[in-house]
Write a protein that holds these residues in place. Structure first.
Motif, mmCIF file in Angstrom:
data_model
loop_
_atom_site.group_PDB
_atom_site.id
_atom_site.type_symbol
_atom_site.label_atom_id
_atom_site.label_comp_id
_atom_site.label_asym_id
_atom_site.label_seq_id
_atom_site.Cartn_x
_atom_site.Cartn_y
_atom_site.Cartn_z
ATOM 1 N N ARG A 126 0.838 -1.214 0.000
ATOM 2 C CA ARG A 126 0.000 0.000 0.000
ATOM 3 C C ARG A 126 0.863 1.250 0.000
ATOM 4 O O ARG A 126 1.940 1.264 0.582
ATOM 5 C CB ARG A 126 -0.890 0.025 1.249
ATOM 6 N N MET A 127 0.340 2.320 -0.613
ATOM 7 C CA MET A 127 1.058 3.596 -0.616
ATOM 8 C C MET A 127 1.358 4.044 0.820
ATOM 9 O O MET A 127 2.457 4.505 1.121
ATOM 10 C CB MET A 127 0.204 4.697 -1.266
ATOM 11 N N ASN A 128 0.353 3.876 1.702
ATOM 12 C CA ASN A 128 0.509 4.303 3.100
ATOM 13 C C ASN A 128 1.662 3.598 3.803
ATOM 14 O O ASN A 128 2.280 4.165 4.693
ATOM 15 C CB ASN A 128 -0.777 4.012 3.895
ATOM 16 N N THR A 161 -4.180 10.218 -1.047
ATOM 17 C CA THR A 161 -4.687 11.340 -1.847
ATOM 18 C C THR A 161 -3.775 11.648 -3.033
ATOM 19 O O THR A 161 -4.195 12.279 -4.001
ATOM 20 C CB THR A 161 -4.802 12.612 -0.985
ATOM 21 N N ALA A 162 -2.497 11.217 -2.943
ATOM 22 C CA ALA A 162 -1.555 11.510 -4.036
ATOM 23 C C ALA A 162 -1.649 10.462 -5.148
ATOM 24 O O ALA A 162 -1.057 10.628 -6.225
ATOM 25 C CB ALA A 162 -0.127 11.556 -3.501
ATOM 26 N N PHE A 163 -2.392 9.369 -4.890
ATOM 27 C CA PHE A 163 -2.390 8.222 -5.806
ATOM 28 C C PHE A 163 -2.760 8.601 -7.233
ATOM 29 O O PHE A 163 -2.028 8.320 -8.181
ATOM 30 C CB PHE A 163 -3.350 7.147 -5.270
ATOM 31 N N ARG A 164 -3.900 9.294 -7.380
ATOM 32 C CA ARG A 164 -4.400 9.559 -8.735
ATOM 33 C C ARG A 164 -3.445 10.458 -9.528
ATOM 34 O O ARG A 164 -3.182 10.227 -10.708
ATOM 35 C CB ARG A 164 -5.805 10.167 -8.647
ATOM 36 N N MET A 165 -2.877 11.449 -8.845
ATOM 37 C CA MET A 165 -1.950 12.355 -9.523
ATOM 38 C C MET A 165 -0.693 11.578 -9.966
ATOM 39 O O MET A 165 -0.223 11.718 -11.108
ATOM 40 C CB MET A 165 -1.544 13.488 -8.580
ATOM 41 N N ILE A 166 -0.194 10.715 -9.083
ATOM 42 C CA ILE A 166 1.012 9.936 -9.410
ATOM 43 C C ILE A 166 0.724 9.020 -10.604
ATOM 44 O O ILE A 166 1.522 8.912 -11.540
ATOM 45 C CB ILE A 166 1.490 9.123 -8.170
ATOM 46 N N VAL A 167 -0.441 8.378 -10.583
ATOM 47 C CA VAL A 167 -0.792 7.451 -11.675
ATOM 48 C C VAL A 167 -0.950 8.212 -12.995
ATOM 49 O O VAL A 167 -0.422 7.807 -14.037
ATOM 50 C CB VAL A 167 -2.081 6.668 -11.334
ATOM 51 N N ASP A 168 -1.670 9.337 -12.959
ATOM 52 C CA ASP A 168 -1.896 10.102 -14.196
ATOM 53 C C ASP A 168 -0.571 10.545 -14.805
ATOM 54 O O ASP A 168 -0.338 10.408 -16.003
ATOM 55 C CB ASP A 168 -2.777 11.334 -13.923
ATOM 56 N N GLU A 169 0.324 11.065 -13.956
ATOM 57 C CA GLU A 169 1.625 11.535 -14.471
ATOM 58 C C GLU A 169 2.464 10.371 -14.969
ATOM 59 O O GLU A 169 3.154 10.483 -15.982
ATOM 60 C CB GLU A 169 2.390 12.288 -13.372
ATOM 61 N N ALA A 170 2.401 9.248 -14.264
ATOM 62 C CA ALA A 170 3.217 8.087 -14.656
ATOM 63 C C ALA A 170 2.799 7.573 -16.028
ATOM 64 O O ALA A 170 3.644 7.240 -16.865
ATOM 65 C CB ALA A 170 3.096 6.982 -13.609
ATOM 66 N N PHE A 171 1.508 7.514 -16.283
ATOM 67 C CA PHE A 171 1.046 7.000 -17.583
ATOM 68 C C PHE A 171 1.348 7.978 -18.715
ATOM 69 O O PHE A 171 1.549 7.572 -19.849
ATOM 70 C CB PHE A 171 -0.443 6.638 -17.526
#
Ligand code: NAD
Ligand code: FE2
Length: 370
Positions: free
Chosen positions: A326-328, A335-345
């Motif tokens: 898990r990120m935690n 809360t940072a998950f979606r931003m990290i995923v969007d930028e990574a893709f």
């Protein structure tokens, strides 16, 4: 149609370090290493047999950063004659720093300009490098790029030039016997990530995939045993060979989505590279079920016919080594998950990924990453 190329000469085995004077072969050389005592002793013993180095850079810090690299490159400029070969004695930070010096020819601004603007490539040099890895992890001894960090602007760059393939890789597992547990774990998982990332990659080819299957299987088999027996030379050799194989695999493909997910976690939350690029591997694996072709065959060769079950096994493997999925678990807020995923893709390494973002998000949900 496919092609595979890796031009690095490799010498492997306990005691391979002794071959260095012959490989330096009377050329003016510089040594690049860390400040710690074991590296000081190796630097002294090499100079006894190979003659004095024209320059010793022994203040390498983890994750080569713009500021220190600028200062270190200037030390080459002050020499009466430039070295003809760079001996990089250390892990990824040392070998990557040597690649920067090889390209900078005494002036880091050349490299910085190229990284920031993609211009000025023809002004860059390629001093030959003999890479002597002391970690079993990065594979930098057989790749033609260096990861360069700019903490000030919160940016990670990749300096990639075909001239930066080391001339020779000297892999001596005896040099790795003193690696502490945390470093052994993080670097071993970095190598596992390189192997898998080279498979779910648009640039994969059958030769890179064979290296990757060998590397991943060996790490899954031997890393837990090594963690319980850090002084075991056979296990050190096995993981060093696996890391080399992973390096040979991703030297032709570069990394993929797990690495692109990792960089903001390292820059923003200081998660160690090898941990940051490996704890998401089960989700990526789960998300590529059904990709087909030699890529899926290679993954099934490693994890068995059911990749969903493979993802569970991989989660359990990491958990046994104390690495949560898990990120935690790594101090990164959900809360940072979606931003990290969007930028990574959207990023360059993310575009190497053969899978789909939607499948990744579904897999992340199923495995409870956030
Ligand atoms: N160029 C590539 O292909 C590539 C691939 C993956 C990672 N990297 C980069 O490599 C860097 C990480 O490299 P790394 O994981 O090898 O570690 P590192 O070179 O950053 O070294 C980390 C620490 O390990 C210690 N150490 C190294 N070898 C040791 C040994 N044998 N015994 C005891 N201590 C030892 C050092 O003193 C240092 O403090 C990161 O900057 C990463 O981005 C590059
Ligand atoms: Fe890596």
């Amino acid at each position: 149609m496919w092609s595979y190329c890796n031009p690095v000469d490799v010498s492997f085995g306990a005691g391979a370090f002794e071959a260095l004077p012959k490989l330096i072969n009377g050329r003016r050389y510089a040594i690049i290493t860390y400040p710690d005592a074991p590296f000081e002793a190796l630097t002294q013993s090499l100079q006894k047999v190979a003659g004095a180095a024209v320059l010793v850079i022994n203040d390498i810090a983890p994750n080569p950063d713009f500021r220190l690299l600028g200062d270190q490159c200037a030390r080459f400029d002050g020499l009466p004659q430039a070295p003809e070969v760079l001996v990089a004695l250390g892990g990824g930070s040392v070998i990557d720093s040597a690649k920067v010096y090889a390209a900078a020819l005494g002036d880091f601004r050349r490299v910085q300009r190229f990284l920031e603007t993609k211009e000025g490539g023809s002004e860059l040099g390629a001093t030959p490098i003999i890479a002597v890895p002391t970690t079993a992890g990065t594979g930098s001894e057989v790749t033609h790029w260096a990861t360069v960090w700019d903490e000030q602007s919160n940016h990670k760059y990749s300096l990639a030039l075909l001239g930066l393939y080391p001339e020779h890789a000297v892999v001596d597992p005896a040099l790795m016997l003193g690696k502490p547990a945390g470093l052994t774990l993080a670097t071993g998982l970095d190598a596992l990530s390189h192997a898998l990332e080279s498979i779910w990659n648009i640039n994969a080819n059958p030769v890179s995939a064979r290296h990757a299957v060998f590397g991943a299987k060996t790490i899954l088999r031997d890393l837990p045993a090594l963690m319980k027996d850090l002084g075991n030379l056979d296990l050190r050799s096995s993981i060093a060979e696996a890391s080399l194989a992973a390096g040979l695999a991703f030297s032709n493909t570069k990394t993929s989505i797990a690495h692109n997910l990792s960089y903001p976690m390292t820059l923003g939350w200081h998660v160690q590279h090898g941990i940051a690029c490996s704890f998401t591997l089960p989700v990526v694996l789960e998300s590529v079920k059904g990709i087909g072709g030699f890529r899926e065959d290679s993954l099934k060769d490693i994890f068995g016919p059911d990749l969903g079950a493979g993802a569970q096994q991989l989660t359990a493997f990491l958990a046994e080594l104390g690495v949560g999925h898990r990120m935690n678990d790594h101090g990164v807020p959900s809360t940072a998950f979606r931003m990290i995923v969007d930028e990574a893709f959207a990023g360059e390494r993310g575009r190497n990924f053969v899978g789909q973002k939607e499948n990744f998000l579904n897999a992340a949900n199923r495995l409870g990453v956030i």
